[in-house]
Design an enzyme around this catalytic site. Structure first.
Site, PDB file in Angstrom:
ATOM      1  CG  HIS A  62     -69.230  14.230  17.472  1.00 34.31           C
ATOM      2  ND1 HIS A  62     -68.428  13.181  17.082  1.00 34.31           N
ATOM      3  CD2 HIS A  62     -70.326  13.666  18.024  1.00 34.31           C
ATOM      4  CE1 HIS A  62     -69.013  12.034  17.407  1.00 34.31           C
ATOM      5  NE2 HIS A  62     -70.179  12.311  17.981  1.00 34.31           N
ATOM      6  CG  HIS A  64     -75.282  11.719  17.278  1.00 39.65           C
ATOM      7  ND1 HIS A  64     -75.016  10.524  16.635  1.00 39.65           N
ATOM      8  CD2 HIS A  64     -74.183  12.024  18.002  1.00 39.65           C
ATOM      9  CE1 HIS A  64     -73.795  10.122  16.978  1.00 39.65           C
ATOM     10  NE2 HIS A  64     -73.274  11.008  17.797  1.00 39.65           N
ATOM     11  CD  GLN A 157     -75.550   4.479  18.000  1.00 34.63           C
ATOM     12  OE1 GLN A 157     -75.852   5.662  17.958  1.00 34.63           O
ATOM     13  NE2 GLN A 157     -74.579   4.026  18.784  1.00 34.63           N
ATOM     14  CG  HIS A 215     -69.115   7.807  17.512  1.00 38.20           C
ATOM     15  ND1 HIS A 215     -69.489   8.344  16.321  1.00 38.20           N
ATOM     16  CD2 HIS A 215     -69.912   8.368  18.461  1.00 38.20           C
ATOM     17  CE1 HIS A 215     -70.466   9.218  16.541  1.00 38.20           C
ATOM     18  NE2 HIS A 215     -70.744   9.245  17.823  1.00 38.20           N
ATOM     19  CD  GLU A 218     -69.280   7.845  23.240  1.00 32.63           C
ATOM     20  OE1 GLU A 218     -69.567   7.411  22.112  1.00 32.63           O
ATOM     21  OE2 GLU A 218     -70.009   8.634  23.868  1.00 32.63           O
ATOM     22  CG  ASP A 314     -71.980  13.294  21.228  1.00 38.57           C
ATOM     23  OD1 ASP A 314     -72.408  12.844  20.149  1.00 38.57           O
ATOM     24  OD2 ASP A 314     -71.481  12.573  22.111  1.00 38.57           O
ATOM     25  CD1 TRP A 320     -76.178   7.711  24.369  1.00 38.70           C
ATOM     26  CD2 TRP A 320     -77.404   8.593  22.703  1.00 38.70           C
ATOM     27  NE1 TRP A 320     -76.338   6.754  23.397  1.00 38.70           N
ATOM     28  CE2 TRP A 320     -77.081   7.263  22.368  1.00 38.70           C
ATOM     29  CE3 TRP A 320     -78.171   9.341  21.800  1.00 38.70           C
ATOM     30  CZ2 TRP A 320     -77.489   6.658  21.179  1.00 38.70           C
ATOM     31  CZ3 TRP A 320     -78.588   8.740  20.613  1.00 38.70           C
ATOM     32  CH2 TRP A 320     -78.247   7.411  20.315  1.00 38.70           C
TER      33      TRP A 320
HETATM   34 FE   FE2 Z   1     -71.494  10.929  18.997  1.00 44.43          FE
END
Ligand code: FE2
Length: 430
Positions: A62, A64, A157, A215, A218, A314, A320
């Site tokens: 996982h 991005h 997203q 996702h 979350e 991630d 993030w």
């Molecule tokens: Fe993610």
């Protein structure tokens, strides 16, 4: 004249299952033999493992890659929350160029290779008319293919229903060659819309014969129960074993009675689970005072129920999360601590979560150290998987298809102490 394929003989390895003194012979890109005292074929390159651990490469289930290494652009996430991260990414998106995404992704892949991370499942944001990130990462996927398996997930997203045009863009991304169907039900406008998004995305995957990785939940909201719908749709559509629930952080906060029903349903649907410990522990619990929740999903219970559980990185240096280096042993170590996975079996399970389990989630073929598998492996300066986690062990050599593509010197410190050894490497010895 036919190009001569290289042969690589790795001598005296310790394997993750505890076998020691093992040799591995790679020929024409695949493991041909794995056994003690193999004869040395003429012309074979020899790599002396000196008893260190040889593992199949790390796999990140996982990630991005469209956002990686963009930390600080256009500003830093002040609240540290998931929602500010999404807003920040929305500010950055109009400024993105394909060249910049490609350059950052390739730089990250260099780090990954050096860390023995040779397969990555990356979500790619499809909420953009131009599909800039999709085209950039498809280009990167082709470019890195000789040394890294990059699998792409079409990730809406901003919500496949909430964001205008997102479903069309997602379908266009699949048409362009993106491999997996993504989703984000907890970000849709209502619980009902979230459930509807799960249903329609699973139907789309079933029609096209694709895998699903959403996702899912979350959030710290214990009533975010989209994983229940994900498990139900998986069974209804015959997608068992092909669907992954990523994050599932709401499970941390759920009522125990409800979870006692939920986990068996997830097992029945053969859902895979990806927890992202570094990110879950930093993004979740932000609305709490004290006690403050950890936010990671119920990894020990899910593992005990027989589900395939992997850990993902991630984020690395993005809206993030401002840290990270592509080190899946750091991810495993954080997962171990946050989940209190401290028994010997559980610690070993954390190593599997960034190797074999992650490979199963992604659907990697010919992964492993058995004859016939592609000759991919990493030589770690550790004597066991648990020691590798403890030390975030140095990657002494990284092998792809029988060729050493990265190497590093042993990590040691020199001592100047009377009557003590001249150096330490922090390993526990033989
Ligand atoms: Fe993610």
């Amino acid at each position: 004249m036919r190009e001569r394929m290289t042969m690589l003989l790795i001598r005296n390895a310790t394997l993750p299952d505890g076998r020691t003194g093992v040799d591995l012979l790679a020929r024409d890109g695949a493991f041909e033999a794995v056994a003690p005292n193999l004869p040395q074929p003429e012309g074979a390159q020899v790599l002396d493992a000196q008893g260190w651990l040889v593992s199949p490469p790390f796999v990140d289930a996982h990630f991005h890659m469209d956002a990686t290494l963009s930390y600080g652009l256009p500003r830093v996430n002040a609240s540290g929350t998931l929602l500010e991260g999404i807003a920040l990414w929305g500010e950055l998106k109009p400024q993105l160029t394909q060249e910049a995404i490609v350059e950052r992704a390739l730089r990250y892949c260099d780090w990954a290779v050096a860390k023995g991370l040779l397969a990555i499942r990356s979500h790619v944001d499809v909420c953009d008319e131009r599909l800039l990130a999709v085209e950039a990462l498809l280009h990167v996927k082709r470019q890195v293919a000789p040394y890294l398996d990059l699998q792409l997930v079409a990730f809406p997203q901003d919500g496949v229903l909430r964001s205008p045009g997102a479903l069309d863009n997602l379908i266009r991304a699949l048409d362009l060659g993106v491999d997996v169907v993504g989703g984000i039900p907890h970000f849709e406008r209502t619980m009902g819309e979230g459930a509807r998004s799960v249903r329609l995305l699973c139907e789309l995957a079933a029609e096209r014969g694709l895998r699903v990785d959403m996702h899912c939940d979350e959030t710290d909201d214990p009533l975010s129960r989209h994983v229940e719908t994900l498990a139900f749709e998986t069974q209804r559509l015959g997608l068992q074993g092909r669907v992954t629930g990523s994050h599932l952080t709401s499970m941390h906060s759920m009522d125990n009675y409800y979870v006692s029903k939920l986990i068996p349903l997830m097992a029945e649907a053969r859902l895979s689970v990806v927890a992202n410990p570094l990110i879950n522990i930093t993004l979740q619990g932000r609305h709490d005072s004290y006690p403050r929740r950890r936010g990671m999903t119920r990894v020990p219970e899910l593992m005990a129920a027989g589900l395939t559980v992997a850990f993902g990185h991630d984020c690395v240096m993005d809206p993030w999360y401002g840290l990270g280096s592509g080190d899946m042993l750091e991810v495993a170590a954080m997962g171990l601590h946050v989940g209190q996975l401290t028994s010997t079996t559980q610690m070993r399970g954390c190593f599997d979560a960034v190797t074999t389990n992650a490979a199963r989630v992604v659907g990697l073929e010919r992964y492993g150290l058995e004859p016939g598998c592609r000759a991919d492996c990493v030589l770690l300066q550790a004597r066991s998987p648990v020691e590798a986690i403890r030390l975030r062990a140095q990657r002494l050599a990284v092998v792809r298809a029988g060729r050493v593509i990265a190497h590093a010197p042993p990590a040691t410190a020199q001592l100047a102490l009377a009557g003590r050894p001249p150096q330490v490497d922090f390993t526990s010895g033989h």
